[in-house]
Design a protein around this motif. Sequence first.
Motif, PDB file in Angstrom:
ATOM      1  N   ILE A 153       0.853   9.182   2.566  1.00 34.18           N
ATOM      2  CA  ILE A 153       1.261   7.893   3.321  1.00 34.18           C
ATOM      3  C   ILE A 153       0.394   8.028   4.817  1.00 34.18           C
ATOM      4  O   ILE A 153      -0.461   7.161   5.118  1.00 34.18           O
ATOM      5  CB  ILE A 153       2.556   7.755   3.542  1.00 34.18           C
ATOM      6  CG1 ILE A 153       3.401   7.134   2.376  1.00 34.18           C
ATOM      7  CG2 ILE A 153       2.798   6.645   4.681  1.00 34.18           C
ATOM      8  CD1 ILE A 153       4.882   7.307   2.348  1.00 34.18           C
ATOM      9  N   CYS A 154       0.482   9.161   5.273  1.00 31.82           N
ATOM     10  CA  CYS A 154      -0.264   9.223   6.673  1.00 31.82           C
ATOM     11  C   CYS A 154      -1.355   9.701   6.751  1.00 31.82           C
ATOM     12  O   CYS A 154      -2.148   9.658   7.847  1.00 31.82           O
ATOM     13  CB  CYS A 154       1.100   9.934   7.541  1.00 31.82           C
ATOM     14  SG  CYS A 154       0.741  11.935   7.445  1.00 31.82           S
ATOM     15  N   ASN A 155      -2.047  10.467   5.592  1.00 30.08           N
ATOM     16  CA  ASN A 155      -3.217  10.921   5.683  1.00 30.08           C
ATOM     17  C   ASN A 155      -4.410  10.044   5.798  1.00 30.08           C
ATOM     18  O   ASN A 155      -5.610  10.460   6.380  1.00 30.08           O
ATOM     19  CB  ASN A 155      -3.606  12.031   4.719  1.00 30.08           C
ATOM     20  CG  ASN A 155      -2.810  12.931   4.712  1.00 30.08           C
ATOM     21  OD1 ASN A 155      -2.302  13.252   5.951  1.00 30.08           O
ATOM     22  ND2 ASN A 155      -2.885  13.969   3.555  1.00 30.08           N
ATOM     23  N   GLU A 178       0.892  -1.138  -0.068  1.00 31.02           N
ATOM     24  CA  GLU A 178       0.045  -0.061  -0.029  1.00 31.02           C
ATOM     25  C   GLU A 178       1.034   1.187   0.022  1.00 31.02           C
ATOM     26  O   GLU A 178       0.504   2.372  -0.609  1.00 31.02           O
ATOM     27  CB  GLU A 178      -0.869   0.089   1.362  1.00 31.02           C
ATOM     28  CG  GLU A 178      -2.002   1.251   1.385  1.00 31.02           C
ATOM     29  CD  GLU A 178      -2.630   1.392   0.191  1.00 31.02           C
ATOM     30  OE1 GLU A 178      -3.278   2.464  -0.230  1.00 31.02           O
ATOM     31  OE2 GLU A 178      -3.154   0.437  -0.449  1.00 31.02           O
ATOM     32  N   VAL A 179       1.966   1.161   0.796  1.00 37.28           N
ATOM     33  CA  VAL A 179       2.900   2.493   0.836  1.00 37.28           C
ATOM     34  C   VAL A 179       3.442   2.738  -0.695  1.00 37.28           C
ATOM     35  O   VAL A 179       3.441   3.655  -1.139  1.00 37.28           O
ATOM     36  CB  VAL A 179       4.077   2.262   1.767  1.00 37.28           C
ATOM     37  CG1 VAL A 179       5.266   3.340   1.646  1.00 37.28           C
ATOM     38  CG2 VAL A 179       3.168   2.205   3.297  1.00 37.28           C
ATOM     39  N   ILE A 226       7.624  17.446  -3.674  1.00 38.11           N
ATOM     40  CA  ILE A 226       6.966  16.107  -4.004  1.00 38.11           C
ATOM     41  C   ILE A 226       7.174  15.027  -2.768  1.00 38.11           C
ATOM     42  O   ILE A 226       6.289  14.357  -2.337  1.00 38.11           O
ATOM     43  CB  ILE A 226       7.918  15.278  -5.110  1.00 38.11           C
ATOM     44  CG1 ILE A 226       7.579  16.282  -6.338  1.00 38.11           C
ATOM     45  CG2 ILE A 226       7.397  13.899  -5.368  1.00 38.11           C
ATOM     46  CD1 ILE A 226       8.602  15.894  -7.781  1.00 38.11           C
ATOM     47  N   ALA A 227       8.217  15.107  -1.851  1.00 41.78           N
ATOM     48  CA  ALA A 227       8.585  14.393  -0.805  1.00 41.78           C
ATOM     49  C   ALA A 227       7.459  14.753   0.276  1.00 41.78           C
ATOM     50  O   ALA A 227       6.930  13.852   0.841  1.00 41.78           O
ATOM     51  CB  ALA A 227       9.876  14.654  -0.134  1.00 41.78           C
ATOM     52  N   LYS A 264       3.804   5.825  -5.657  1.00 40.70           N
ATOM     53  CA  LYS A 264       3.535   6.009  -7.088  1.00 40.70           C
ATOM     54  C   LYS A 264       2.676   7.011  -7.488  1.00 40.70           C
ATOM     55  O   LYS A 264       2.738   7.717  -8.502  1.00 40.70           O
ATOM     56  CB  LYS A 264       3.211   4.638  -7.604  1.00 40.70           C
ATOM     57  CG  LYS A 264       4.384   3.661  -7.488  1.00 40.70           C
ATOM     58  CD  LYS A 264       3.994   2.208  -7.954  1.00 40.70           C
ATOM     59  CE  LYS A 264       3.475   2.259  -9.615  1.00 40.70           C
ATOM     60  NZ  LYS A 264       3.165   0.942  -9.990  1.00 40.70           N
ATOM     61  N   ARG A 265       1.514   7.248  -6.719  1.00 35.71           N
ATOM     62  CA  ARG A 265       0.695   8.079  -7.058  1.00 35.71           C
ATOM     63  C   ARG A 265       0.805   9.555  -7.258  1.00 35.71           C
ATOM     64  O   ARG A 265       0.449  10.258  -7.908  1.00 35.71           O
ATOM     65  CB  ARG A 265      -0.454   8.079  -6.175  1.00 35.71           C
ATOM     66  CG  ARG A 265      -1.415   6.951  -6.050  1.00 35.71           C
ATOM     67  CD  ARG A 265      -2.587   7.049  -5.153  1.00 35.71           C
ATOM     68  NE  ARG A 265      -3.334   5.946  -5.037  1.00 35.71           N
ATOM     69  CZ  ARG A 265      -3.557   5.357  -3.670  1.00 35.71           C
ATOM     70  NH1 ARG A 265      -3.028   6.087  -2.879  1.00 35.71           N
ATOM     71  NH2 ARG A 265      -4.123   4.203  -3.609  1.00 35.71           N
ATOM     72  N   GLU A 266       2.004   9.822  -6.664  1.00 35.18           N
ATOM     73  CA  GLU A 266       2.632  11.263  -6.582  1.00 35.18           C
ATOM     74  C   GLU A 266       3.909  11.447  -7.488  1.00 35.18           C
ATOM     75  O   GLU A 266       4.402  12.710  -7.588  1.00 35.18           O
ATOM     76  CB  GLU A 266       3.229  11.761  -5.111  1.00 35.18           C
ATOM     77  CG  GLU A 266       2.360  11.258  -3.969  1.00 35.18           C
ATOM     78  CD  GLU A 266       0.910  12.209  -4.339  1.00 35.18           C
ATOM     79  OE1 GLU A 266       0.979  13.321  -4.828  1.00 35.18           O
ATOM     80  OE2 GLU A 266       0.041  11.785  -3.638  1.00 35.18           O
ATOM     81  N   LEU A 267       4.326  10.387  -8.243  1.00 29.40           N
ATOM     82  CA  LEU A 267       5.246  10.518  -9.195  1.00 29.40           C
ATOM     83  C   LEU A 267       4.711  10.780 -10.568  1.00 29.40           C
ATOM     84  O   LEU A 267       3.616  10.594 -11.115  1.00 29.40           O
ATOM     85  CB  LEU A 267       6.177   9.460  -9.082  1.00 29.40           C
ATOM     86  CG  LEU A 267       6.619   8.930  -7.777  1.00 29.40           C
ATOM     87  CD1 LEU A 267       7.471   7.746  -7.757  1.00 29.40           C
ATOM     88  CD2 LEU A 267       7.447   9.956  -7.145  1.00 29.40           C
ATOM     89  N   ARG A 268       5.732  11.218 -11.717  1.00 25.78           N
ATOM     90  CA  ARG A 268       5.758  11.549 -13.004  1.00 25.78           C
ATOM     91  C   ARG A 268       6.058  10.047 -13.517  1.00 25.78           C
ATOM     92  O   ARG A 268       6.605   9.526 -13.184  1.00 25.78           O
ATOM     93  CB  ARG A 268       6.380  12.730 -13.481  1.00 25.78           C
ATOM     94  CG  ARG A 268       6.179  13.876 -12.839  1.00 25.78           C
ATOM     95  CD  ARG A 268       7.121  14.863 -13.082  1.00 25.78           C
ATOM     96  NE  ARG A 268       8.459  14.457 -12.529  1.00 25.78           N
ATOM     97  CZ  ARG A 268       9.605  15.266 -12.441  1.00 25.78           C
ATOM     98  NH1 ARG A 268       9.523  16.191 -13.339  1.00 25.78           N
ATOM     99  NH2 ARG A 268      10.766  14.632 -12.173  1.00 25.78           N
TER     100      ARG A 268
END
Length: 378
Positions: free
Chosen positions: A303-305, A257-258, A295-296, A263-267
């Motif tokens: 991850i934490c939300n 899941e992490v 991006i970080a 991956k959702r935040e990457l180009r």
Amino acid sequence: MTSAVETEILLADNQQLRSELQDLLEQAHINQSIIERHQAFDLQLISASEFRELIETMLVAMPGTFNLECVTLSLLDQDYAIQRILRDLQIGLLEFRNLLFLPARIGLPASEHPEQPYLGEYQAATHAPLFPHYLPASVAILPLTRQNRLLGYLSLGSAHAERFTPQMATDFIRRLATVVAICLENVINNERLKHIGLTDPLTGVNNRRYIEQRLYEEVARGQRERSSLSCLFIDIDHFKRVNDQYGHQSGDDVLREVALRIKRELRLSDALGRFGGEEFVVLLTHATLEDAARIAERIRAGICNSSITIEGAEGGLLITASIGAAALTPPDRTRSAEDLKQTLLKQADQALYQAKESGRNRVMLAIPGSEALTPQQA
């Protein structure tokens, strides 16, 4: 005795026969030339061992070989498997604008059998998805099938209405479709095998070997192009507690899941790899330290939300991660790419360590060219 008139007739007939024979010989030479050209093209297709080489042969070489205005390759890729492979091969989806991806098969007009080639007039209602950048007068649409499975379509477009008609023989077209389908399946399978060797089997993201290899390549590219490159080192906080309290199966679920949330935040041009255990490394191309920080922070928040559903944790489990970021802006040309790669990883790792020491669930930035660190507020 043969009269003069009969002699003239015989001579005329002979001349006519000679002329027809000459025409036949010229046509035979033309046909032989066409056959040789087609055979040479088949060899090009068959000898292509990599995806890029095969696509260039079809989309760049084929129009010139067959005197066509446009050739497109449309692949069925509902699960995005091929597009993920292209991303890993660093083939951008905009690099070949006539390489297309369809959500589903199309219905070919005037054809009782959807797996049969269509030759004839361009029909916008059906053919527009296959020719997004060119409006042909006539087309040949070749379904590419292997073992009763449709891979996609090779579409040939001509500016001349008479080039492709329903009355044309389809022997050559069928043979071309068969050759292309075999080559396409072979190359995709080869790339998948290589992809498997560079993929972490648990999370489905790249493995350490791939990331280190890709980092080296991107550092070298940055040195040539004077472009920025950044790296994120990500570690799941208190991951051992997850394994100890909920078991390794739940730990595996958290890792998967992490990885998805990162991956959702990457180009498309970025790369994510599992570096080992609960550690991930992200490669950000054409990204400054400021870009990496932004991006970080998105990754950390993603991850934490929201909680992760695992067996034994009612309401799910909240997971946090610490992130260290470092950048080369741009890479130093006086040092080797290998040395710079190791330096970049070390700086990101040190920044991660400081993020852990500073309370976890935060981003820490390494200042390029120094050992200094800058905290990002969580």
